[in-house]
Design a protein around this motif. Structure first.
Motif, PDB file in Angstrom:
ATOM      1  N   GLY A  61      -9.027  -2.187   8.198  1.00  0.00           N
ATOM      2  CA  GLY A  61      -8.314  -1.320   7.509  1.00  0.00           C
ATOM      3  C   GLY A  61      -7.496  -0.384   8.339  1.00  0.00           C
ATOM      4  N   THR A  62      -7.471   0.734   8.037  1.00  0.00           N
ATOM      5  CA  THR A  62      -6.575   1.642   8.632  1.00  0.00           C
ATOM      6  C   THR A  62      -6.957   2.014  10.253  1.00  0.00           C
ATOM      7  N   GLY A  63      -8.194   1.814  10.856  1.00  0.00           N
ATOM      8  CA  GLY A  63      -8.483   1.888  11.985  1.00  0.00           C
ATOM      9  C   GLY A  63      -9.253   3.124  12.337  1.00  0.00           C
ATOM     10  N   LEU A  64      -9.586   3.866  11.112  1.00  0.00           N
ATOM     11  CA  LEU A  64     -10.206   5.138  11.121  1.00  0.00           C
ATOM     12  C   LEU A  64     -11.480   5.255  11.900  1.00  0.00           C
TER      13      LEU A  64
ATOM     14  N   SER B 224       1.009  -2.914   8.441  1.00  0.00           N
ATOM     15  CA  SER B 224       2.358  -3.121   8.818  1.00  0.00           C
ATOM     16  C   SER B 224       2.426  -1.777  10.134  1.00  0.00           C
ATOM     17  N   GLN B 225       3.241  -1.959  11.025  1.00  0.00           N
ATOM     18  CA  GLN B 225       3.252  -0.679  12.196  1.00  0.00           C
ATOM     19  C   GLN B 225       3.759   0.364  11.146  1.00  0.00           C
ATOM     20  N   ASP B 226       4.728   0.005  10.354  1.00  0.00           N
ATOM     21  CA  ASP B 226       5.061   1.325   9.701  1.00  0.00           C
ATOM     22  C   ASP B 226       4.120   1.945   8.806  1.00  0.00           C
ATOM     23  N   VAL B 227       3.197   1.366   8.248  1.00  0.00           N
ATOM     24  CA  VAL B 227       2.206   2.146   7.488  1.00  0.00           C
ATOM     25  C   VAL B 227       1.123   3.005   8.616  1.00  0.00           C
ATOM     26  N   ILE B 228       0.932   2.096   9.700  1.00  0.00           N
ATOM     27  CA  ILE B 228       0.065   2.678  10.715  1.00  0.00           C
ATOM     28  C   ILE B 228       0.572   3.870  11.116  1.00  0.00           C
ATOM     29  N   GLU B 229       1.901   4.231  11.632  1.00  0.00           N
ATOM     30  CA  GLU B 229       2.287   5.345  12.076  1.00  0.00           C
ATOM     31  C   GLU B 229       2.358   6.345  11.043  1.00  0.00           C
ATOM     32  N   LYS B 230       2.780   6.020   9.651  1.00  0.00           N
ATOM     33  CA  LYS B 230       2.510   6.970   8.699  1.00  0.00           C
ATOM     34  C   LYS B 230       1.410   7.831   8.717  1.00  0.00           C
TER      35      LYS B 230
ATOM     36  N   VAL C   4       0.878  -1.300  -0.175  1.00  0.00           N
ATOM     37  CA  VAL C   4       0.071  -0.147  -0.075  1.00  0.00           C
ATOM     38  C   VAL C   4       0.817   1.363   0.127  1.00  0.00           C
ATOM     39  N   GLU C   5       0.279   2.308  -0.480  1.00  0.00           N
ATOM     40  CA  GLU C   5       0.946   3.609  -0.448  1.00  0.00           C
ATOM     41  C   GLU C   5       0.007   4.757   0.267  1.00  0.00           C
ATOM     42  N   VAL C   6       0.831   5.717   1.367  1.00  0.00           N
ATOM     43  CA  VAL C   6      -0.088   6.583   1.963  1.00  0.00           C
ATOM     44  C   VAL C   6      -0.301   7.699   1.185  1.00  0.00           C
ATOM     45  N   GLN C   7      -1.390   8.393   0.643  1.00  0.00           N
ATOM     46  CA  GLN C   7      -1.757   9.270  -0.083  1.00  0.00           C
ATOM     47  C   GLN C   7      -2.580  10.365   0.675  1.00  0.00           C
ATOM     48  N   PRO C   8      -2.472  11.557   0.428  1.00  0.00           N
ATOM     49  CA  PRO C   8      -3.500  12.456   0.851  1.00  0.00           C
ATOM     50  C   PRO C   8      -4.740  12.503   0.601  1.00  0.00           C
TER      51      PRO C   8
ATOM     52  N   ALA D 118      -6.613  10.710  21.014  1.00  0.00           N
ATOM     53  CA  ALA D 118      -5.188  10.560  20.216  1.00  0.00           C
ATOM     54  C   ALA D 118      -4.170   9.453  20.554  1.00  0.00           C
ATOM     55  N   SER D 119      -4.139   9.498  21.705  1.00  0.00           N
ATOM     56  CA  SER D 119      -3.176   8.218  22.421  1.00  0.00           C
ATOM     57  C   SER D 119      -3.703   6.740  22.018  1.00  0.00           C
ATOM     58  N   PHE D 120      -5.063   6.736  21.927  1.00  0.00           N
ATOM     59  CA  PHE D 120      -5.553   5.427  21.637  1.00  0.00           C
ATOM     60  C   PHE D 120      -5.410   4.864  19.902  1.00  0.00           C
ATOM     61  N   TYR D 121      -5.083   5.617  19.389  1.00  0.00           N
ATOM     62  CA  TYR D 121      -4.937   5.199  17.894  1.00  0.00           C
ATOM     63  C   TYR D 121      -3.882   4.104  17.740  1.00  0.00           C
ATOM     64  N   LEU D 122      -2.730   4.092  18.327  1.00  0.00           N
ATOM     65  CA  LEU D 122      -1.848   3.018  18.128  1.00  0.00           C
ATOM     66  C   LEU D 122      -2.342   2.061  18.806  1.00  0.00           C
ATOM     67  N   SER D 123      -3.009   2.228  20.065  1.00  0.00           N
ATOM     68  CA  SER D 123      -3.370   0.988  20.919  1.00  0.00           C
ATOM     69  C   SER D 123      -4.549   0.201  20.204  1.00  0.00           C
ATOM     70  N   LEU D 124      -5.214   0.723  19.237  1.00  0.00           N
ATOM     71  CA  LEU D 124      -6.155   0.026  18.600  1.00  0.00           C
ATOM     72  C   LEU D 124      -5.749  -0.844  17.727  1.00  0.00           C
ATOM     73  N   HIS D 125      -4.452  -0.700  16.972  1.00  0.00           N
ATOM     74  CA  HIS D 125      -3.699  -1.644  16.247  1.00  0.00           C
ATOM     75  C   HIS D 125      -2.801  -2.451  17.018  1.00  0.00           C
ATOM     76  N   GLN D 126      -2.503  -2.150  18.336  1.00  0.00           N
ATOM     77  CA  GLN D 126      -1.645  -3.142  19.040  1.00  0.00           C
ATOM     78  C   GLN D 126      -2.285  -3.999  19.980  1.00  0.00           C
ATOM     79  N   VAL D 127      -3.617  -3.752  20.139  1.00  0.00           N
ATOM     80  CA  VAL D 127      -4.247  -4.881  20.884  1.00  0.00           C
ATOM     81  C   VAL D 127      -4.166  -6.409  20.070  1.00  0.00           C
ATOM     82  N   PRO D 128      -4.177  -7.539  21.120  1.00  0.00           N
ATOM     83  CA  PRO D 128      -4.256  -8.695  20.446  1.00  0.00           C
ATOM     84  C   PRO D 128      -5.590  -8.955  19.619  1.00  0.00           C
ATOM     85  N   TRP D 129      -5.228  -9.795  18.526  1.00  0.00           N
ATOM     86  CA  TRP D 129      -6.324 -10.334  17.922  1.00  0.00           C
ATOM     87  C   TRP D 129      -7.282 -11.263  18.528  1.00  0.00           C
TER      88      TRP D 129
END
Length: 227
Positions: free
Chosen positions: A65-68, A94-100, A9-13, A112-123
């Motif tokens: 997807g992105t977690g939005l 991937s974590q790299d894409v999530i952070e971007k 994937v590519e991050v785009q505005p 705001a602090s919960f954004y990464l948490s959404l992606h990091q919690v166990p499946w």
């Protein structure tokens, strides 16, 4: 659990300043290029979750997807209504894409602090992120997943029918109707006539609604209303 795969994937505005992802292999974006944040708020929060009369809505998102959508639902839940949120994803990012993507900068400082948490919690297990938001991420292919629970709201956020036709079949809409409780709501960005007719054949009462500003002209909201 299905064998894990990863999309390129590519991050785009997008036009409202929020980012989305582009999938070169599908020539498809995760959100409207007219505005990712604007689209998600309008369709899934304003036209979906806020229209549910359930005291503690059970939300099923098809396409984490992105977690939005999950992040915006988390922010909506802080108003005081408990949300139980199940989200399905076949291709975790991937974590790299999530952070971007950095969607944290588009919500309140409190959330705001919960954004990464959404992606990091166990499946595949329930996690309580706040007193008002319970999350379960399921790594699965919805076309073969057996749903045994009932939901009050479905965010149907699959890729477009011409890009992912297997997700837009009569069987899929029949299954979503079956897993909604009476009075339940399904919202989707796609307002194509054939999609509307499949929803109706499944048993839904379907409304065409105005789309997000500067985005799609119409969206669909479907309700499970018993006689």
């Amino acid at each position: 659990m299905v064998e894990r795969e990863e999309r390129i994937v590519e991050v785009q505005p997008t036009a409202d300043g929020s980012p989305t992802l582009y999938v070169p292999s599908m020539d498809e974006h995760y959100h409207s290029v007219k505005g990712a944040l604007t689209e998600s708020l309008h369709i899934f929060i304003h036209m979906g979750l806020q229209e549910s009369h359930a005291e503690e809505p059970r939300v099923l998102e098809i396409g984490f997807g992105t977690g939005l959508n999950a992040l915006l639902t988390l922010e909506e839940a802080k108003k005081g209504r408990v949300v139980h949120y199940t989200t399905l994803e076949r291709f975790p990012l991937s974590q790299d894409v999530i952070e971007k993507l950095d969607y944290a900068s588009f919500v309140s400082d409190e959330m705001a602090s919960f954004y990464l948490s959404l992606h990091q919690v166990p499946w595949n297990s329930w996690v309580q992120l706040t007193p008002f938001f319970h999350l379960r991420k399921v790594e699965a292919d919805f076309t073969v997943l057996e749903l045994k629970e009932k939901y009050d709201v479905i965010y149907f956020d699959a890729f477009a029918p011409e890009k992912q036709p297997e997700m837009w079949s009569q069987e899929i809409f029949d299954r979503m109707y079956a897993c909604l409780d009476e009075g339940g709501i399904l919202v989707t960005y796609c307002a194509k006539g054939e999609v509307r007719r499949m929803l109706q054949r499944a048993g839904f009462t379907v409304e065409r609604l105005p789309g997000p500003p500067q985005g799609k002209r119409e969206i669909l909201r479907a309700r499970k209303i018993f006689p």
